[in-house]
Design a protein around this motif. Structure first.
Motif, PDB file in Angstrom:
ATOM      1  N   CYS A   1       2.524   6.426   5.235  1.00  0.00           N
ATOM      2  CA  CYS A   1       1.948   5.158   5.626  1.00  0.00           C
ATOM      3  C   CYS A   1       2.387   4.401   6.888  1.00  0.00           C
ATOM      4  O   CYS A   1       1.606   3.353   7.418  1.00  0.00           O
ATOM      5  CB  CYS A   1       2.149   3.995   4.448  1.00  0.00           C
ATOM      6  SG  CYS A   1       3.874   3.891   3.784  1.00  0.00           S
TER       7      CYS A   1
ATOM      8  N   ARG B   1       1.938   4.874  -8.139  1.00  0.00           N
ATOM      9  CA  ARG B   1       1.870   4.991  -6.677  1.00  0.00           C
ATOM     10  C   ARG B   1      -0.036   5.424  -6.924  1.00  0.00           C
ATOM     11  O   ARG B   1      -0.680   4.906  -6.062  1.00  0.00           O
ATOM     12  CB  ARG B   1       2.325   6.255  -5.985  1.00  0.00           C
ATOM     13  CG  ARG B   1       1.960   6.490  -4.732  1.00  0.00           C
ATOM     14  CD  ARG B   1       2.253   5.483  -3.542  1.00  0.00           C
ATOM     15  NE  ARG B   1       1.548   4.230  -3.718  1.00  0.00           N
ATOM     16  CZ  ARG B   1       0.461   3.896  -2.799  1.00  0.00           C
ATOM     17  NH1 ARG B   1      -0.172   4.821  -2.112  1.00  0.00           N
ATOM     18  NH2 ARG B   1      -0.111   2.998  -3.135  1.00  0.00           N
TER      19      ARG B   1
ATOM     20  N   TYR C   1      -0.385  -0.084   3.246  1.00  0.00           N
ATOM     21  CA  TYR C   1      -1.041   0.766   2.068  1.00  0.00           C
ATOM     22  C   TYR C   1      -2.424   0.399   2.199  1.00  0.00           C
ATOM     23  O   TYR C   1      -3.183   1.417   1.877  1.00  0.00           O
ATOM     24  CB  TYR C   1      -0.319   0.379   0.886  1.00  0.00           C
ATOM     25  CG  TYR C   1       1.068   0.846   0.907  1.00  0.00           C
ATOM     26  CD1 TYR C   1       1.754   1.874   0.792  1.00  0.00           C
ATOM     27  CD2 TYR C   1       2.090  -0.404   1.010  1.00  0.00           C
ATOM     28  CE1 TYR C   1       2.939   2.355   0.697  1.00  0.00           C
ATOM     29  CE2 TYR C   1       3.412   0.030   0.917  1.00  0.00           C
ATOM     30  CZ  TYR C   1       3.788   1.247   0.824  1.00  0.00           C
ATOM     31  OH  TYR C   1       5.314   1.449   0.656  1.00  0.00           O
TER      32      TYR C   1
ATOM     33  N   GLU D   1      -1.246  11.636  -0.920  1.00  0.00           N
ATOM     34  CA  GLU D   1      -0.074  11.084  -0.860  1.00  0.00           C
ATOM     35  C   GLU D   1       1.043  12.045  -0.278  1.00  0.00           C
ATOM     36  O   GLU D   1       0.848  13.151  -0.546  1.00  0.00           O
ATOM     37  CB  GLU D   1       0.312  10.675  -2.339  1.00  0.00           C
ATOM     38  CG  GLU D   1       1.698   9.500  -2.402  1.00  0.00           C
ATOM     39  CD  GLU D   1       1.550   8.702  -1.400  1.00  0.00           C
ATOM     40  OE1 GLU D   1       2.008   8.727  -0.451  1.00  0.00           O
ATOM     41  OE2 GLU D   1       0.949   7.673  -1.503  1.00  0.00           O
TER      42      GLU D   1
END
Length: 425
Positions: A177, A50, A346, A145
């Protein structure tokens, strides 16, 4: 205590906001980077899949950016990520890491102190709160994140850091997201405009198979084994209701205009993934959240192989229903999104992050990303303890999942939670 509620834009403003963000209007004022005149230096903290993906998206989001520094616990993760960038013809010219490669528990501080402008925080979620705090103290823009914490102690810390970011005119963009997906923005805006009437119930599923797992190597300490298999330890991931199902719960919170639920009750356990190879987290959770107006969300998440899979969200209102993933409304005011724009959520996150920095109008997702994180933690509290958990209980929880010390040595694994026996803290 309730986290302040985020304002809701009408549908046309959702679409307009995306277009304006991508235009990245140049301005010249203190602390603002005019388009193309300054290179924004990026630091990556957490070099797994990620993190590497986020860095690639950040490098594609703006012409004048460079990857300036990298940090991780382990050299194999960092070097693997760096090698992938150097092999990418599109990105290789933007890599300027050199010897700014940092390892260990304090690697994030070294990355942040290396002269970066923007830091991408993509380590296991446990570390997010301390990293956000340090980044904002040092005046850095942040991509964080999801989730932003694994316990209420962490959530409170992040919320305070985000308030400081706002005062310092620093961006904080969340990895939740779906908020950056154009189709979901259009759908949610129509929900907020009342196209299905008042929401009375929501049903959300994140029922999937198992995820990756790394076999323990003989030379790994307890701590290294847990860090390399962080998904399966509550102190690192928050359990999968927090680490993964948060996407679904965030959409419920979004549909409710970021008003938090008043209570949650649920059940969960380990039925298939019972080996200690998979730590101590549950492999399924089912939680019912209730809002003060009586609306309820019925949420289900499961990580078990060989079962029916579905990731979807269904909203039921007084005048219709909505299939969120299909962008479809049925009832009094039917609608379906037939022509969808090019939509990589993203990439959108980073496009809008860097555009907001260039425009001198930094995005701050702090309030809603903290609320959605706490909603997920609240659900775990309910399934682990078997108790009815109120929002105020969750917000004021004294639980702190931090280890006694950060070092690559012995690290006992907690017992599996037992509803009715495990205590609320």
């Amino acid at each position: 205590m309730t986290i302040p509620k985020r304002s809701v834009n009408p549908r046309r403003d959702f679409l307009k906001a995306g277009a304006v963000a991508l235009s990245a209007l140049p301005v010249v004022s203190g602390g603002v980077y005019a388009q193309g005149s300054d290179v924004l230096k990026i630091g990556l903290v957490g070099c797994g899949g990620r993190g590497s993906g986020a860095a690639a998206q950040a490098l594609r989001a703006d012409k004048a950016v460079s990857l300036h520094a990298m940090g991780d616990m382990f050299s194999d993760r960092l070097e693997g990520s760096l090698n992938s960038f150097n092999k990418d013809k599109e990105l290789a010219g933007k890599i300027n890491v050199g010897d700014k490669k940092f390892l260990g528990f304090d690697a994030y501080k070294k990355v942040i102190d290396s002269g970066v402008d923007v830091v991408l925080l993509t380590t296991p979620p446990h570390f997010r709160a301390q990293q956000i705090k340090y980044a904002i103290e040092k005046g850095k823009h942040v991509f964080a994140e999801k989730p932003v914490a694994v316990d209420a102690t962490g959530v409170r810390s992040v919320l305070e850091s985000c308030k400081q970011a706002k005062a310092k005119n620093l961006a904080v963009v969340s990895g939740l997201c779906w908020r950056y997906h154009y189709g979901k923005r259009e759908t949610m805006a129509r929900i907020h405009e009342g196209q299905i009437g008042d929401i009375v119930a929501m049903h959300t599923n994140y029922v999937v198979g198992g995820l990756w797992h790394r076999k323990r190597e003989p030379e790994w300490s307890d701590m290294e084994w847990q860090l390399r298999n962080w998904l399966y330890f509550t102190w690192l991931s928050g359990d999968h209701i927090v680490e993964q199902h948060i996407h679904s719960l965030d959409k419920c919170m979004w549909a409710m205009k970021d008003e938090p639920p008043i209570s949650a009750m649920g059940l969960g356990g380990r039925q298939v993934r019972v080996s200690t190879d998979f730590g101590h987290i549950f492999d399924h959770h089912a939680v019912v959240y209730e809002w003060k107006n009586g609306a309820k969300a019925f949420s289900y998440t499961r990580q078990q192989d060989g079962c029916f899979n579905e990731v979807n969200d269904y909203l039921m209102g007084t005048q219709g229903t909505c299939d969120v993933m299909k962008h479809q409304i049925k009832g009094k005011n039917p609608w379906v999104m037939k022509k969808r724009p090019q939509d990589d959520m993203y990439q959108n996150e980073h496009n809008e992050l860097f555009a907001s920095i260039r425009a001198g109008k930094p995005i701050n997702d702090g309030e809603w990303m903290c609320q959605s994180t706490l909603m997920a933690i609240m659900g775990r509290m309910a399934t682990y303890t078997g108790k009815l958990i109120t929002w105020d209980m969750a917000w004021n929880s004294k639980e702190d999942l931090s280890p006694a010390k950060y070092e690559l040595g012995m690290m006992p694994m907690p017992e599996v939670a037992r509803p009715g026996i495990t205590k609320f803290v």
